[in-house]
Design a protein around this motif. Structure first.
Motif, mmCIF file in Angstrom:
data_model
loop_
_atom_site.group_PDB
_atom_site.id
_atom_site.type_symbol
_atom_site.label_atom_id
_atom_site.label_comp_id
_atom_site.label_asym_id
_atom_site.label_seq_id
_atom_site.Cartn_x
_atom_site.Cartn_y
_atom_site.Cartn_z
ATOM 1 N N PHE A 92 0.819 -1.206 0.000
ATOM 2 C CA PHE A 92 0.000 0.000 0.000
ATOM 3 C C PHE A 92 0.857 1.262 0.000
ATOM 4 O O PHE A 92 0.469 2.277 -0.593
ATOM 5 C CB PHE A 92 -1.015 -0.035 1.142
ATOM 6 N N ALA A 93 2.033 1.213 0.626
ATOM 7 C CA ALA A 93 2.950 2.355 0.558
ATOM 8 C C ALA A 93 3.416 2.572 -0.885
ATOM 9 O O ALA A 93 3.445 3.713 -1.368
ATOM 10 C CB ALA A 93 4.152 2.118 1.469
ATOM 11 N N ALA A 94 3.747 1.487 -1.567
ATOM 12 C CA ALA A 94 4.200 1.599 -2.964
ATOM 13 C C ALA A 94 3.099 2.169 -3.852
ATOM 14 O O ALA A 94 3.365 2.979 -4.755
ATOM 15 C CB ALA A 94 4.655 0.234 -3.480
ATOM 16 N N GLU A 95 1.859 1.765 -3.590
ATOM 17 C CA GLU A 95 0.743 2.317 -4.364
ATOM 18 C C GLU A 95 0.612 3.820 -4.123
ATOM 19 O O GLU A 95 0.368 4.587 -5.064
ATOM 20 C CB GLU A 95 -0.562 1.611 -3.988
ATOM 21 N N MET A 96 0.766 4.251 -2.896
ATOM 22 C CA MET A 96 0.694 5.682 -2.592
ATOM 23 C C MET A 96 1.795 6.445 -3.314
ATOM 24 O O MET A 96 1.540 7.494 -3.905
ATOM 25 C CB MET A 96 0.802 5.913 -1.077
ATOM 26 N N VAL A 97 2.999 5.923 -3.276
ATOM 27 C CA VAL A 97 4.121 6.581 -3.956
ATOM 28 C C VAL A 97 3.862 6.635 -5.460
ATOM 29 O O VAL A 97 4.051 7.678 -6.098
ATOM 30 C CB VAL A 97 5.452 5.867 -3.630
ATOM 31 N N ALA A 98 3.413 5.519 -6.037
ATOM 32 C CA ALA A 98 3.165 5.457 -7.485
ATOM 33 C C ALA A 98 2.106 6.456 -7.930
ATOM 34 O O ALA A 98 2.160 6.968 -9.052
ATOM 35 C CB ALA A 98 2.761 4.041 -7.892
ATOM 36 N N SER A 99 1.143 6.751 -7.061
ATOM 37 C CA SER A 99 0.091 7.714 -7.415
ATOM 38 C C SER A 99 0.468 9.144 -7.010
ATOM 39 O O SER A 99 -0.367 10.035 -7.067
ATOM 40 C CB SER A 99 -1.232 7.333 -6.744
ATOM 41 N N ASP A 100 1.714 9.336 -6.630
ATOM 42 C CA ASP A 100 2.184 10.633 -6.136
ATOM 43 C C ASP A 100 1.311 11.112 -4.972
ATOM 44 O O ASP A 100 0.987 12.288 -4.871
ATOM 45 C CB ASP A 100 2.239 11.669 -7.264
ATOM 46 N N PHE A 101 0.905 10.168 -4.146
ATOM 47 C CA PHE A 101 0.117 10.419 -2.945
ATOM 48 C C PHE A 101 -1.253 11.035 -3.258
ATOM 49 O O PHE A 101 -1.846 11.693 -2.436
ATOM 50 C CB PHE A 101 0.900 11.275 -1.932
ATOM 51 N N GLN A 102 -1.746 10.747 -4.449
ATOM 52 C CA GLN A 102 -3.061 11.249 -4.853
ATOM 53 C C GLN A 102 -4.189 10.294 -4.483
ATOM 54 O O GLN A 102 -5.288 10.726 -4.179
ATOM 55 C CB GLN A 102 -3.090 11.482 -6.376
ATOM 56 N N TYR A 103 -3.916 8.980 -4.562
ATOM 57 C CA TYR A 103 -4.980 7.995 -4.375
ATOM 58 C C TYR A 103 -5.205 7.641 -2.916
ATOM 59 O O TYR A 103 -4.321 7.118 -2.260
ATOM 60 C CB TYR A 103 -4.644 6.685 -5.103
#
Length: 193
Positions: A92-103
């Motif tokens: 979930f941290a990687a997903e946040m980083v990948a979305s530039d903390f948008q999602y």
């Protein structure tokens, strides 16, 4: 412009993305149509009940994806509660980083808005949280946790992930996920005994 057969899938994907970024109320139908490229006529063909029906399908798609991610993490960490917890926070941290903390979490965003707006959507979001939590509890039971401990630990983990997303979005860093993974080492994902 998407093919007619793509219009439905594109509208659902666009709604999911926008609901994750800005929530349900702030996302207008015109914005969804514009960003998805879906013609207005085909939108109402696919979603005769409008935005609420689109939200139902976006929730269902999001929940199915989330459950698949959790099942995959579980299968890759069979019998290891600590590794499971760390992998969840890492994913979930990687997903946040990948979305530039948008999602944010679609379910969390909608849960914050919907009770006053739409009881059926609220129930659907609640079922999504229950389903996700059960996958986590199932993994903990497979690690030897008692049913009661598996349930409470799963509930705490899901709540921690949701809170971490909020903090990560505000601070624009995945540090909260790392902190929670460290806390899990200190006890709540440790073996019973």
């Amino acid at each position: 412009m998407p093919r007619k057969t793509d219009a439905r899938a594109s509208a659902i994907a666009t709604a999911e993305r926008l609901f994750r970024i800005q929530g349900y109320t702030a996302t207008g139908l015109i914005q969804i149509l514009k960003e998805s490229g879906a013609p207005k006529g085909s939108f109402y063909f696919h979603f005769p009940r409008g935005k609420a029906q689109l939200a139902e399908e976006a929730i269902d798609q999001y929940v199915a994806t989330r459950i698949a991610v959790l099942r995959n993490i579980s299968s890759n960490t069979t019998g290891d509660a600590l590794k499971f917890v760390r992998q969840i926070f890492s994913t979930f941290a990687a997903e946040m980083v990948a979305s530039d903390f948008q999602y944010g979490c679609l379910m969390q965003n909608l849960a914050n808005e919907l009770p006053a707006l739409d009881a059926e959507l609220t129930k659907r979001v609640a079922r999504g949280f229950v389903g996700s939590t059960e996958i986590v509890a199932e993994h903990f039971r497979g690690c030897g946790f008692s049913p009661a401990r598996a349930s409470t630990t799963a509930t705490a983990l899901v709540a921690a992930v949701e809170g971490a997303r909020t903090i990560a979005r505000l601070e624009r860093t995945p540090a909260i996920f790392e902190a929670l993974a460290d806390v899990s080492v200190q006890g709540w994902a440790a073996p019973e005994g």
